[in-house]
Design an enzyme around this catalytic site. Structure first.
Site, PDB file in Angstrom:
ATOM      1  N   SER A   1     -10.173   0.686   7.259  1.00 11.61           N
ATOM      2  CA  SER A   1      -9.058   1.202   5.630  1.00 11.61           C
ATOM      3  C   SER A   1      -8.803  -0.224   5.196  1.00 11.61           C
ATOM      4  O   SER A   1      -8.193  -0.648   3.993  1.00 11.61           O
ATOM      5  CB  SER A   1      -8.658   1.725   5.645  1.00 11.61           C
ATOM      6  OG  SER A   1      -8.201   3.195   6.027  1.00 11.61           O
TER       7      SER A   1
ATOM      8  N   SER B   1      -9.411   3.014   2.741  1.00  9.22           N
ATOM      9  CA  SER B   1      -8.288   3.355   1.524  1.00  9.22           C
ATOM     10  C   SER B   1      -7.221   2.110   1.327  1.00  9.22           C
ATOM     11  O   SER B   1      -6.542   3.235   0.246  1.00  9.22           O
ATOM     12  CB  SER B   1      -6.937   4.862   3.120  1.00  9.22           C
ATOM     13  OG  SER B   1      -6.609   4.119   3.855  1.00  9.22           O
TER      14      SER B   1
ATOM     15  N   LYS C   1       1.124  -1.033  -0.309  1.00  8.31           N
ATOM     16  CA  LYS C   1      -0.187  -0.176  -0.065  1.00  8.31           C
ATOM     17  C   LYS C   1       0.784   1.464  -0.201  1.00  8.31           C
ATOM     18  O   LYS C   1       2.090   1.490   0.760  1.00  8.31           O
ATOM     19  CB  LYS C   1      -0.933   0.090   1.313  1.00  8.31           C
ATOM     20  CG  LYS C   1      -2.032   1.199   1.249  1.00  8.31           C
ATOM     21  CD  LYS C   1      -2.961   1.019   2.583  1.00  8.31           C
ATOM     22  CE  LYS C   1      -3.412   2.381   2.727  1.00  8.31           C
ATOM     23  NZ  LYS C   1      -4.390   2.165   3.596  1.00  8.31           N
TER      24      LYS C   1
END
Lengths: 468, 465
Positions: free
Chosen positions: A180, A156, A81
């Site tokens: 997230s 996210s 990520k």
């Protein structure tokens, strides 16, 4: 499975075949890189791709299998990520302010995955500094959901969710400050685990421990393997700790969860839920009964802790720009600027009240969990909304607030309890629905075991149909 | 055996004596209660004495030594700091707001001490809410230093340090939010250990992650024994650390080969020359113990601005919402500090939190090179009792807590930090050396303190009180 479908295999399957010399890390990596080249133009799961590095890593893994030095993740293609700074690889945090930033230091989780032999595919798309449950930003635009590319993969960790669900990565890292990991896992039909606070160390470390790192995978065993590699204390993170548990070995030979005491709550006493979601999740509860668990409908009498996480989350976001907000404002996501401006109204006393409320909230859940090994809830209260928007307009016909629509997720960022999202069915539109499995603080193993038992009883498609 | 020989015995000596039936918990307890009755009026170390409870505990301990398996601290007299709740025993927190509070539960570390068989002597004095490094409050007045009654024993665990130094129980529980174990340990000539954050579970620390409970004792081995009992994870504290091996067992190990940094000022602190000389000589002793000692410090700034936010927010938390109503009941110095928090914004706290993380990182890097850091514990000897802080150090004007530049950094980082006595100033006041280790490495700090104690023993010299 055809010989070409190696990109759909799980990490543990790949490793088995590498060990048996039936597959080569280089051919698998090339197959996945080809898919990224073919599909990521649409999905936008990656903000930065590292194909050369991937091939290098794969060659090294191949050699390691030959000379018997292969680590536990050797040759497995992984996406990281983009909120995680990666040494020598551009890390934008979804922000124009960091569009060309190349960190010179890495983080313990990635260092451990690298030491275990992973193949680095690149960095996955996130909203700016992870501020929302969608994955659009001003650096590379919105990531899209492989189940319906008009829709968001969530956020996210939405790039990670999309990559894993479309077979553009075998595993991905996620991070979860208010849902997230679990939001995109639910929206993309994959498995995601937010471990207990600090089980995977975070660097730069933060005193504010609502943020967690964790795996996003297509199988529960892959998450157990990832966790076993990435977990354990590191001097750089004061909240980090070691469980001493090899999650992968504990799970490898199957699990029996008939002894578990299970609580189930469709709404935690206050959340709005779309009826279509409620129905699918209720069906999943029956699976646990079928596995021999004693399931009781129950939830703690705690109320919605949104006011607590709101102050903490918003003020943390603002603290990045406290000295230069006016200077950088026009390069920020306008939606996030609204949040930052709202955060300016909070006082230090609000933070103290939030911190005290946070601690009290932990204790309410601690008392509640004395009677249960796990609690089940919907992961999300609604199906995926349009890609690039900040939130759904309505849940159960009611207007939503900033993160109020994630009414089952941020709770466990406060309590620090391990919480996973596991695919449990589909809406009538064919969109994935996730079941959240939450365990006791520091009992990540029980969450993984319950997940594995559910997975065996109620398997799910490994790859989104349009990409299978 | 004279009474003085009894009440200055360490916990270890008492336990040996009990086991061999040469000492009786009841007799020892009586001797110490008598000593408290005799000297507490001068020292004011105890806010509340619990003689009946102590005698009951002693009888139970006496019985326990007749069994095969007495609990680890059976019959050892101990005091609890009055900021900490004690079930059934008045807990004033040094505050007029609720001075008659009788809690109905013990925090887990207090319960563990009680379960380990200690003899509960009572509650030791503190400033209100532990707000300063001196021990005066509006409930019980001023605590005095056994080495010189005009001086403070330090604070906020000043009652605890005065008690231990004067032979009013070999063990005292202290708490340290910015130096409150180490300051009084140094001023009173005893040993104090602020453990790693989370080593001893304490749910009250969660909001600002500053406060650390810990042992205050005359010997290092006693502190290790006490820590063994208090330490270990508990779900009441989500930051509590995993169980560690026994510190009391580890403490016998050597320290040869350790890389030790010594800094007289951390690059920014003012220090009284006499304290600098005493602590520098003590630091050199570590060479005799086989360590390499280098003059070095982490090169970080004075983190006072960060400490200020977390410490003051912790103080403000319980009363900030009702200052109009209760302000006049507070210590006016503390009130001023609390009022000062009302100007802060949420983002100031979160920014301080980020700076704290950066500071932590800098400290971590330094400890990649060194196993231990030595500094003076405090830059000055015990000052006048009853004032909030010393007015000057080394001729430079001081501010509230600014005079404790060596202790508060390690509340921010949560690293283990102990204070060992290193001798006396020309005025006959004790000085302390601070020994800081890597986060969670309490074992090395205690070991180093124990080897230092053998090389430069302090227990022989007693205050004349």
């Amino acid at each position: 499975m055809s010989a070409q479908d190696v990109w759909a295999l799980s990490a543990t399957q790949l490793i088995e075949q590498y060990q048996a010399k039936q597959l080569s890390p280089v051919e698998v990596t090339e197959a996945i890189l080809n898919r990224i080249a073919e599909y990521d133009g649409t999905l936008n799961a990656y903000v930065t791709r590292t194909p050369e590095r991937a091939i290098e890593d794969a060659r090294r893994a191949e050699a390691a299998y030959h000379d018997g030095t292969a680590g536990p993740l050797a040759g497995v293609p992984v996406a990281i990520k983009d909120l995680t700074p990666t040494k020598g690889i551009r890390s934008t945090f979804g922000s124009l302010l960091y569009e060309s930033y190349v960190p010179d230091e890495g983080t313990p989780d990635v260092e451990r995955l690298e030491a275990a032999g992973m193949v680095m595919l690149g960095k996955t798309t996130t909203p700016e500094f992870g501020w929302k449950g969608d994955s659009g930003n001003r650096v590379n635009g919105p990531a899209r959901n492989p189940w319906n590319t008009d829709l968001t993969p969530g956020g996210s960790s939405g790039g990670s969710g999309a990559a894993v669900a479309a077979g553009l990565a075998t595993l991905a890292s996620g991070s979860d400050g208010a849902g997230s990991i679990r939001i995109p896992s639910s929206f993309c039909g994959i498995y995601g685990l937010k471990p207990t606070t600090g089980l995977i160390p975070r660097v730069p470390s933060s005193m504010s421990v609502h943020s967690h790192l964790g795996p996003m995978t297509r199988t529960v065993l892959d998450a157990a393997l990832y966790l076993t590699i990435a977990a354990g204390q590191d001097q750089r993170d004061r909240s980090s700790w070691s469980s001493g548990i090899d999650y992968y070995s504990e799970m490898r030979d199957g699990v029996d969860i008939s002894d578990l005491r299970v609580a189930w709550s469709p709404d935690l006493g206050y959340a709005e839920v779309d009826p279509a979601i409620a129905e699918v999740v209720a069906g999943a509860i029956e699976v646990f009964e079928g596995l021999g668990c004693r399931v009781v409908e129950a939830h703690p009498d705690a109320g919605d802790p949104w006011p607590i996480i709101e102050v903490i989350f918003a003020a943390s976001q603002l603290s990045r720009h406290v000295d230069d907000l006016d200077e950088v404002r026009d390069r920020l996501d306008p939606g996030r600027v609204e949040l930052l401006e709202h955060a300016q109204s909070f006082s230090a006393a609000d933070i103290m009240r939030a911190n005290t409320g946070w601690n009290d909230y932990y204790h309410v859940w601690r008392e509640f969990m004395r009677d249960y090994d796990i609690i089940l809830t919907p992961t999300m209260a609604c199906p995926p909304f349009r890609a690039g928007e900040h939130k759904p307009d309505l849940v159960n016909g009611k207007p939503t607030t900033y993160l109020g629509w994630t009414g089952f997720a941020y709770q466990f960022n406060l309590t620090g309890q391990p919480a996973s999202s596991i695919p449990c069915g589909f809406t009538s539109d064919g969109l994935p629905v996730g079941l959240q499995i939450v365990g006791r603080y520091r009992d990540d193993l029980t969450v993984l075991r319950a997940s594995a038992a559910f997975e065996a009883a109620s398997p799910w498609p490994q790859i989104a149909p349009d990409y299978a | 055996m004279s009474d003085a020989e009894i009440y200055y015995k360490s916990a270890g000596e008492l336990i040996d004596g009990y086991r061999r039936r040469e000492l009786s918990p009841v007799e020892v307890t009586d001797a110490i209660l008598e000593r408290i009755e005799e000297v507490n009026p001068q020292l004011n170390a105890f806010v509340t004495v619990t003689p009946e409870r102590a005698r009951e505990d002693a009888k139970r301990a006496e019985h326990a030594y007749r069994t095969d398996d007495p609990p680890p601290l059976a019959g050892v007299p101990l005091s609890i700091k009055d900021l900490v709740a004690t079930k059934g025993i008045r807990t004033t927190r040094g505050s007029l707001l609720d001075p008659d509070w009788v809690p109905d539960a013990n925090p887990v570390f207090v319960q563990r001490l009680f379960d380990a068989g200690v003899v509960m002597l009572g509650k030791t004095n503190t400033p209100e809410g532990g707000w300063k490094g001196e021990t005066t409050n509006r409930v019980a007045g001023t605590t005095r230093n056994p080495w010189n009654l005009e001086r403070t024993p330090g604070g906020s665990s000043g009652g605890a340090s005065a008690a231990v130094a004067a032979g009013l129980g070999p063990l005292a529980q202290g708490g340290d939010g910015a130096g409150s174990i180490r300051i009084p340990a140094a001023f009173s000539g005893i040993f104090g250990h602020k453990p790693s954050f989370g080593r001893i579970p304490y749910p009250g620390s969660a909001a600002t992650q500053m406060a650390h409970p810990g042992p205050m004792t005359r010997t290092v081995r006693d502190a290790a024994k006490m820590l063994d009992v208090m330490a270990g994870p508990d779900s009441s504290d989500r930051f509590s650390l995993a169980k560690a091996p026994s510190f009391a067992e580890d403490i016998e190990g050597g320290v040869a080969g350790l890389r030790v940094a010594w800094s007289v000022d951390l690059g920014y602190a003012e220090v009284e020359p006499e304290i600098a000389a005493l602590t520098a000589a003590a630091a050199r002793k570590f060479e005799d113990l086989g360590c390499t000692v280098e003059e070095a410090h982490p090169g970080l700034y004075d983190p006072w601005d960060i400490v200020d936010i977390f410490f003051a927010m912790g103080q403000a938390g319980p009363v900030a919402d009702r200052l109009d109503e209760v302000g006049h009941m507070l210590d006016q110095g503390r009130l001023k500090m609390i009022e000062h928090t009302l100007d802060w914004r949420a983002v100031d706290v979160q920014q301080a939190s980020s700076k704290r993380d950066e500071y932590w990182n800098g400290m971590c890097k330094f400890f990649e090179t060194y196993d231990l850091l030595l500094t003076p514990t405090v830059p000055v000897a015990a000052f006048e009792a009853g004032i909030d802080y010393p007015q000057t150090i080394n001729g430079v004007e001081m501010s509230y807590l600014g005079w404790t530049p060596f202790t508060y950094p390690f509340n921010l980082t949560g690293q283990p930090a102990a204070s060992v006595p290193v001798g006396f100033t020309s005025d006959g006041l004790p000085a302390g050396l601070q020994i800081i280790g890597r986060w969670r490495d309490d074992a090395i700090v205690l070991r180093a303190a124990a080897r230092f104690e053998e090389a430069m023993p302090w227990a022989g010299r007693k205050p004349s009180i």
